[in-house]
Design an enzyme around this catalytic site. Structure first.
Site, PDB file in Angstrom:
ATOM      1  N   HIS A  57      -3.418   6.718   2.307  1.00 29.99           N
ATOM      2  CA  HIS A  57      -3.827   5.428   1.771  1.00 29.99           C
ATOM      3  C   HIS A  57      -5.229   5.119   2.277  1.00 29.99           C
ATOM      4  O   HIS A  57      -5.537   5.292   3.461  1.00 29.99           O
ATOM      5  CB  HIS A  57      -2.847   4.343   2.205  1.00 29.99           C
ATOM      6  CG  HIS A  57      -3.368   2.956   2.049  1.00 29.99           C
ATOM      7  ND1 HIS A  57      -3.947   2.500   0.879  1.00 29.99           N
ATOM      8  CD2 HIS A  57      -3.427   1.913   2.921  1.00 29.99           C
ATOM      9  CE1 HIS A  57      -4.316   1.250   1.040  1.00 29.99           C
ATOM     10  NE2 HIS A  57      -4.023   0.860   2.265  1.00 29.99           N
ATOM     11  N   CYS A 109       0.808  -1.220   0.000  1.00 31.97           N
ATOM     12  CA  CYS A 109       0.000   0.000   0.000  1.00 31.97           C
ATOM     13  C   CYS A 109       0.843   1.273   0.000  1.00 31.97           C
ATOM     14  O   CYS A 109       0.305   2.364  -0.183  1.00 31.97           O
ATOM     15  CB  CYS A 109      -0.943  -0.012   1.199  1.00 31.97           C
ATOM     16  SG  CYS A 109      -1.977  -1.490   1.282  1.00 31.97           S
ATOM     17  N   ASN A 168     -10.382  -0.757  -0.364  1.00 29.68           N
ATOM     18  CA  ASN A 168      -8.927  -0.674  -0.223  1.00 29.68           C
ATOM     19  C   ASN A 168      -8.295  -1.263  -1.475  1.00 29.68           C
ATOM     20  O   ASN A 168      -8.343  -2.465  -1.699  1.00 29.68           O
ATOM     21  CB  ASN A 168      -8.493  -1.448   1.028  1.00 29.68           C
ATOM     22  CG  ASN A 168      -6.990  -1.429   1.247  1.00 29.68           C
ATOM     23  OD1 ASN A 168      -6.207  -1.144   0.357  1.00 29.68           O
ATOM     24  ND2 ASN A 168      -6.581  -1.755   2.475  1.00 29.68           N
TER      25      ASN A 168
END
Length: 333
Positions: free
Chosen positions: A258, A122, A289
């Site tokens: 993020h 990420c 996500n």
């Protein structure tokens, strides 16, 4: 002793264009509830996620990247032939070699651009952005394409109550090019490998190949441990990035973390004491996500909706499996 000629790159680098691609299939929480015992209210309260996008067979890592990249190149006002480097951050391209970046570079029509993949979870977009900046300032490329792309639906265990609802698919891309004044700040990045077990692939590919396990590998995590680390440690990293750029929270226009979890985002906003005028990306609500894709996708949406504008000062921070992280301050394209 011969003297090596110094590199002649641009004095600085900046993001010139951004593009995103979300798969056409929208998946509401109700679909996730078919395989786990939970509720729509629980998923929303724990993560903020209402829907996510899942890719079809045709929406491959390369195909989604090409769509996002084409938009970013057009937004930057350059041609694909001017791209000197293609950096792809992904953990869901299932060919060990060659790098999917080489396919993307070819299909876009670059003039034999340097092309490679990176695996930084990420935080991958931040890693790629930092590498692109270095290439431009060093002089090895005039324009570099940075792509974050994932098909995390391929790595989701739909029976894992802790993660089944989290992940989505998509691609985000930016073009980084020369600038005459600073527009990408110093990067604060690093890793904490002693915590690598908190987010990981369930088993190695070889275990599945050899029949040691029957279930295809997936991504799993220790939710509470990740939450605590992200909230407390990443707020410190974000502040370090602000300090390195020589600005305060009052100078910020936009915060693009993020898109891991709305609760993490809200807690970081509180810890950093961001002023009310700062626009905060919460793209996770309808995108999920998407790991390396989440920051450029969120950036693209904020600019498209007018919630952020060209020239705004934004703090971006990615964090995830490894555990790795990268934060920097940028001027939006």
């Amino acid at each position: 002793m011969a003297k090596i000629k110094p590199s002649k790159g641009a004095p600085y680098a900046r993001i010139l264009g951004v593009g995103g691609y979300r798969p056409t299939r929208v998946v509401p929480n109700e679909v996730i509830l078919e395989t786990i015992e939970s509720s729509d209210e629980w998923i929303r309260s724990r993560s903020g996620i209402e829907t996510r996008h899942w890719a079809s067979d045709e929406e491959t890592v390369a195909a989604m990247s090409l769509e996002a990249s084409g938009k970013a190149i057009a937004d930057a006002g350059i041609s694909a032939e001017q791209i000197g480097g293609v950096i792809v951050s992904t953990v869901s391209h299932f060919k060990q070699t060659p790098a999917v970046a080489t396919e993307i570079a070819d299909k876009l029509g670059t003039a034999r651009a340097a092309a490679f993949d990176i695996s930084a979870g990420c935080a991958g977009f931040g890693y790629g952005l930092t590498l692109a900046k270095g290439m431009i300032v060093e002089g090895s490329a005039e324009y570099v394409l940075v792509i974050g792309v994932e098909r995390l639906s391929d790595l989701t265990d739909l029976e894992d109550r802790a993660t089944a609802f989290l992940f989505g698919d998509g691609a985000g891309a930016v073009v980084v090019g020369p600038a005459q004044e600073p527009a990408i700040g110093p990067t604060v990045w690093g890793s904490e490998g002693d915590k690598s077990e908190t987010i990981k692939q369930t088993v190695p590919w070889t275990d599945y190949r050899d029949g040691t396990v029957e279930k295809f590998p997936a991504i799993t995590q220790e939710g509470q441990a990740v939450f605590r680390w992200a909230v407390f440690e990443m707020a410190k990293v974000a502040q370090q990035a602000l300090d390195a750029a020589g600005i305060s929270v009052d100078d910020l226009d936009v915060f693009i973390p993020h898109q891991a979890n709305v609760r993490i985002i809200d807690s970081m906003v509180k810890t950093l004491k961001l002023p009310e005028h700062v626009t905060v990306a919460r793209d996770i609500r309808t995108t999920g996500n998407t790991s390396a894709a989440s920051i450029p996708l969120a950036m693209e949406r904020l600019l498209a909706t007018g919630e952020a504008k060209s020239g705004d000062t934004a703090l971006v921070i990615g964090f995830g499996a490894g555990l790795v992280y990268a934060a920097t301050v940028v001027t939006l394209p």
